[in-house]
Design an enzyme around this catalytic site. Structure first.
Site, short mmCIF file in Angstrom:
data_model
loop_
_atom_site.label_atom_id
_atom_site.label_comp_id
_atom_site.label_asym_id
_atom_site.label_seq_id
_atom_site.Cartn_x
_atom_site.Cartn_y
_atom_site.Cartn_z
N HIS A 221 39.49 51.04 36.67
CA HIS A 221 40.47 50.06 36.20
C HIS A 221 40.72 50.20 34.70
O HIS A 221 39.92 50.78 33.96
CB HIS A 221 39.99 48.64 36.51
CG HIS A 221 38.69 48.29 35.84
ND1 HIS A 221 38.60 47.95 34.50
CD2 HIS A 221 37.42 48.28 36.31
CE1 HIS A 221 37.35 47.72 34.19
NE2 HIS A 221 36.60 47.91 35.26
N LYS B 68 41.11 48.95 30.72
CA LYS B 68 40.17 48.22 29.88
C LYS B 68 40.43 46.72 29.94
O LYS B 68 41.58 46.26 29.88
CB LYS B 68 40.26 48.69 28.43
CG LYS B 68 39.29 47.98 27.50
CD LYS B 68 39.43 48.43 26.05
CE LYS B 68 38.80 49.79 25.85
NZ LYS B 68 38.77 50.14 24.40
N PHE C 243 36.20 41.97 28.58
CA PHE C 243 34.75 42.19 28.55
C PHE C 243 34.40 43.62 28.17
O PHE C 243 33.42 43.88 27.50
CB PHE C 243 34.13 41.83 29.90
CG PHE C 243 33.63 40.41 30.00
CD1 PHE C 243 34.07 39.43 29.13
CD2 PHE C 243 32.71 40.04 30.98
CE1 PHE C 243 33.61 38.12 29.21
CE2 PHE C 243 32.24 38.74 31.08
CZ PHE C 243 32.68 37.78 30.20
N GLU D 181 32.05 46.36 41.57
CA GLU D 181 31.07 46.85 40.61
C GLU D 181 29.67 46.38 41.03
O GLU D 181 29.53 45.46 41.85
CB GLU D 181 31.40 46.31 39.21
CG GLU D 181 30.49 46.78 38.08
CD GLU D 181 30.46 48.30 37.92
OE1 GLU D 181 29.93 48.97 38.83
OE2 GLU D 181 30.94 48.80 36.89
#
Length: 219
Positions: free
Chosen positions: A11, A13, A16, A88
Protein backbone atom coordinates in the site's frame (compact mmCIF):
# COMPACT_ATOMS: atom_id res chain seq x y z
CA UNK A 1 -4.16 -26.43 -9.67
CA UNK A 2 -3.17 -23.57 -11.95
CA UNK A 3 0.03 -21.87 -13.00
CA UNK A 4 -0.35 -18.12 -12.38
CA UNK A 5 1.32 -14.95 -11.12
CA UNK A 6 0.50 -12.77 -8.13
CA UNK A 7 1.50 -9.12 -8.39
CA UNK A 8 1.87 -8.15 -4.74
CA UNK A 9 1.92 -4.40 -4.15
CA UNK A 10 2.53 -2.72 -0.83
CA UNK A 11 0.00 0.00 0.00
CA UNK A 12 0.96 3.67 -0.33
CA UNK A 13 2.61 5.47 2.57
CA UNK A 14 0.31 6.23 5.50
CA UNK A 15 0.53 8.67 8.40
CA UNK A 16 1.79 5.91 10.73
CA UNK A 17 4.43 5.01 8.13
CA UNK A 18 5.46 8.67 8.09
CA UNK A 19 5.83 8.70 11.89
CA UNK A 20 7.48 5.22 12.02
CA UNK A 21 4.80 3.66 14.19
CA UNK A 22 3.76 0.01 14.46
CA UNK A 23 0.83 -0.39 12.07
CA UNK A 24 -0.52 -3.90 11.96
CA UNK A 25 -4.26 -4.29 12.37
CA UNK A 26 -4.51 -0.62 13.31
CA UNK A 27 -5.05 1.61 10.30
CA UNK A 28 -4.33 5.17 9.20
CA UNK A 29 -5.20 6.79 5.86
CA UNK A 30 -2.83 7.23 2.96
CA UNK A 31 -0.79 10.40 3.38
CA UNK A 32 -0.54 12.82 0.42
CA UNK A 33 2.77 11.32 -0.73
CA UNK A 34 1.23 7.87 -0.27
CA UNK A 35 -1.57 8.76 -2.67
CA UNK A 36 1.03 10.04 -5.12
CA UNK A 37 3.08 6.83 -5.19
CA UNK A 38 -0.09 4.74 -5.40
CA UNK A 39 -1.09 6.70 -8.50
CA UNK A 40 2.39 6.18 -9.95
CA UNK A 41 2.10 2.43 -9.30
CA UNK A 42 -1.28 2.48 -11.04
CA UNK A 43 0.28 4.13 -14.08
CA UNK A 44 3.05 1.52 -14.15
CA UNK A 45 0.57 -1.39 -13.96
CA UNK A 46 -2.23 -0.02 -16.14
CA UNK A 47 -1.48 -2.34 -19.06
CA UNK A 48 -1.05 -5.54 -17.02
CA UNK A 49 -3.80 -8.00 -17.94
CA UNK A 50 -5.15 -8.57 -14.44
CA UNK A 51 -7.88 -11.18 -14.12
CA UNK A 52 -8.72 -10.40 -10.48
CA UNK A 53 -7.75 -8.01 -7.68
CA UNK A 54 -7.57 -8.56 -3.94
CA UNK A 55 -6.47 -6.54 -0.95
CA UNK A 56 -6.37 -6.95 2.78
CA UNK A 57 -9.34 -5.45 4.60
CA UNK A 58 -7.33 -2.48 5.91
CA UNK A 59 -8.40 0.85 4.43
CA UNK A 60 -4.86 1.69 3.32
CA UNK A 61 -4.75 -1.47 1.20
CA UNK A 62 -8.32 -1.13 -0.08
CA UNK A 63 -7.69 2.45 -1.22
CA UNK A 64 -4.40 1.56 -2.93
CA UNK A 65 -6.05 -1.38 -4.69
CA UNK A 66 -8.89 0.80 -5.96
CA UNK A 67 -6.45 3.38 -7.33
CA UNK A 68 -4.59 0.66 -9.25
CA UNK A 69 -7.72 -1.10 -10.54
CA UNK A 70 -9.38 2.14 -11.65
CA UNK A 71 -6.47 2.83 -14.04
CA UNK A 72 -6.06 -0.75 -15.25
CA UNK A 73 -7.16 -1.67 -18.77
CA UNK A 74 -9.47 -4.31 -17.28
CA UNK A 75 -11.09 -1.97 -14.74
CA UNK A 76 -14.57 -2.63 -16.08
CA UNK A 77 -14.11 -6.40 -15.62
CA UNK A 78 -12.56 -6.42 -12.13
CA UNK A 79 -14.23 -5.92 -8.77
CA UNK A 80 -11.64 -5.75 -5.96
CA UNK A 81 -12.23 -8.27 -3.18
CA UNK A 82 -11.15 -7.88 0.46
CA UNK A 83 -9.22 -10.80 1.96
CA UNK A 84 -8.60 -10.42 5.72
CA UNK A 85 -6.11 -13.30 5.46
CA UNK A 86 -3.62 -10.88 3.90
CA UNK A 87 -3.72 -8.35 6.72
CA UNK A 88 -0.50 -7.10 8.21
CA UNK A 89 0.98 -8.97 11.16
CA UNK A 90 -0.92 -8.19 14.37
CA UNK A 91 1.36 -6.41 16.86
CA UNK A 92 -0.99 -6.63 19.82
CA UNK A 93 -0.03 -4.35 22.71
CA UNK A 94 2.57 -2.62 20.54
CA UNK A 95 0.09 -1.35 17.92
CA UNK A 96 0.69 2.39 17.42
CA UNK A 97 3.97 2.41 19.37
CA UNK A 98 7.25 3.71 18.01
CA UNK A 99 8.70 1.00 15.77
CA UNK A 100 12.28 1.59 16.89
CA UNK A 101 11.32 1.54 20.56
CA UNK A 102 9.19 -1.59 20.15
CA UNK A 103 11.89 -3.61 18.42
CA UNK A 104 14.46 -2.49 20.98
CA UNK A 105 12.21 -3.84 23.76
CA UNK A 106 11.53 -7.07 21.86
CA UNK A 107 15.09 -7.60 20.69
CA UNK A 108 17.12 -6.67 23.76
CA UNK A 109 16.64 -10.02 25.56
CA UNK A 110 17.98 -11.67 22.40
CA UNK A 111 21.02 -9.41 21.95
CA UNK A 112 19.43 -7.38 19.15
CA UNK A 113 18.66 -3.66 19.28
CA UNK A 114 16.88 -3.20 15.93
CA UNK A 115 14.40 -5.12 13.81
CA UNK A 116 17.00 -5.62 11.12
CA UNK A 117 19.44 -7.09 13.61
CA UNK A 118 16.75 -9.32 15.10
CA UNK A 119 15.64 -10.85 11.81
CA UNK A 120 19.23 -11.19 10.60
CA UNK A 121 20.07 -13.28 13.66
CA UNK A 122 16.84 -15.25 14.09
CA UNK A 123 14.64 -14.88 10.99
CA UNK A 124 11.16 -13.45 10.40
CA UNK A 125 9.24 -16.22 12.15
CA UNK A 126 11.24 -15.95 15.36
CA UNK A 127 10.66 -12.19 15.40
CA UNK A 128 6.94 -12.89 15.53
CA UNK A 129 7.38 -15.38 18.38
CA UNK A 130 9.57 -12.93 20.31
CA UNK A 131 7.02 -10.14 19.82
CA UNK A 132 4.22 -12.26 21.27
CA UNK A 133 6.42 -13.17 24.23
CA UNK A 134 7.19 -9.48 24.88
CA UNK A 135 3.54 -8.43 24.59
CA UNK A 136 2.24 -8.21 28.20
CA UNK A 137 -1.18 -9.40 26.96
CA UNK A 138 0.30 -11.98 24.54
CA UNK A 139 -2.20 -10.79 21.92
CA UNK A 140 0.36 -10.32 19.13
CA UNK A 141 0.47 -13.06 16.51
CA UNK A 142 3.22 -15.64 16.72
CA UNK A 143 4.52 -17.35 13.59
CA UNK A 144 2.12 -20.29 13.80
CA UNK A 145 -0.94 -18.06 14.17
CA UNK A 146 0.27 -15.72 11.45
CA UNK A 147 0.89 -18.41 8.82
CA UNK A 148 -2.35 -20.22 9.59
CA UNK A 149 -4.12 -17.02 8.57
CA UNK A 150 -1.99 -16.14 5.53
CA UNK A 151 -2.17 -19.69 4.17
CA UNK A 152 -5.95 -19.36 4.06
CA UNK A 153 -5.40 -16.44 1.68
CA UNK A 154 -3.16 -18.53 -0.57
CA UNK A 155 -5.81 -21.25 -0.65
CA UNK A 156 -8.37 -18.69 -1.79
CA UNK A 157 -6.11 -17.51 -4.61
CA UNK A 158 -5.56 -21.12 -5.69
CA UNK A 159 -9.33 -21.60 -5.83
CA UNK A 160 -9.97 -18.68 -8.18
CA UNK A 161 -6.83 -18.72 -10.35
CA UNK A 162 -6.71 -20.19 -13.84
CA UNK A 163 -3.67 -20.98 -15.96
CA UNK A 164 -1.94 -17.82 -17.15
CA UNK A 165 -3.77 -15.48 -14.78
CA UNK A 166 -2.16 -12.37 -13.34
CA UNK A 167 -3.72 -11.50 -9.98
CA UNK A 168 -3.26 -8.19 -8.16
CA UNK A 169 -2.84 -8.39 -4.38
CA UNK A 170 -2.35 -5.26 -2.26
CA UNK A 171 -0.92 -6.06 1.15
CA UNK A 172 1.55 -4.79 3.77
CA UNK A 173 5.24 -4.40 4.44
CA UNK A 174 5.90 -7.15 6.97
CA UNK A 175 3.48 -9.52 5.27
CA UNK A 176 5.18 -9.04 1.90
CA UNK A 177 8.61 -9.43 3.49
CA UNK A 178 7.45 -12.58 5.31
CA UNK A 179 6.13 -14.06 2.06
CA UNK A 180 9.41 -13.20 0.33
CA UNK A 181 11.39 -14.79 3.16
CA UNK A 182 9.44 -18.03 3.04
CA UNK A 183 9.32 -18.35 -0.76
CA UNK A 184 12.54 -16.54 -1.69
CA UNK A 185 13.70 -17.69 -5.13
CA UNK A 186 15.95 -14.73 -5.85
CA UNK A 187 18.30 -14.58 -2.85
CA UNK A 188 16.66 -11.32 -1.77
CA UNK A 189 17.94 -9.57 1.37
CA UNK A 190 15.64 -10.18 4.33
CA UNK A 191 16.77 -6.92 5.98
CA UNK A 192 15.38 -4.81 3.13
CA UNK A 193 11.77 -3.71 3.65
CA UNK A 194 9.49 -3.40 0.62
CA UNK A 195 8.89 0.25 -0.17
CA UNK A 196 5.42 1.72 -0.29
CA UNK A 197 3.74 0.93 -3.63
CA UNK A 198 6.61 -1.36 -4.66
CA UNK A 199 6.00 -4.58 -6.59
CA UNK A 200 6.78 -8.14 -5.54
CA UNK A 201 5.91 -10.99 -7.92
CA UNK A 202 5.11 -14.52 -6.83
CA UNK A 203 5.05 -17.32 -9.39
CA UNK A 204 2.64 -20.15 -8.50
CA UNK A 205 2.79 -23.50 -10.29
CA UNK A 206 0.53 -26.27 -9.04
CA UNK A 207 0.82 -25.02 -5.47
CA UNK A 208 4.57 -24.40 -5.63
CA UNK A 209 5.25 -20.75 -4.75
CA UNK A 210 8.35 -18.74 -5.63
CA UNK A 211 9.03 -15.03 -5.18
CA UNK A 212 11.01 -14.02 -8.27
CA UNK A 213 10.76 -10.23 -8.04
CA UNK A 214 10.97 -8.26 -4.80
CA UNK A 215 10.58 -4.58 -3.93
CA UNK A 216 10.59 -3.30 -7.50
CA UNK A 217 10.04 0.45 -7.47
CA UNK A 218 6.99 1.50 -9.50
CA UNK A 219 7.02 5.21 -8.70
Amino acid sequence: MAKYQVYIVRHGKTWFNRYDKMQGWSDTPLAPDGLKVAEQAADALKDVDFSAAFSSDARRAIDTCKIIVDKNKNHDKITPVKLPAFREEFYGYFEGNSSAETWFIVGQPHDAETYGELISKYGMDKSKDFLKEADPFHDAENAEEYWERVNQGFEKLDEVAKDGDKILLVSHGTTIRSIMDRYNAGNFDITVSPRNSSLTIMEVDNGDRKVTTYNKLLS
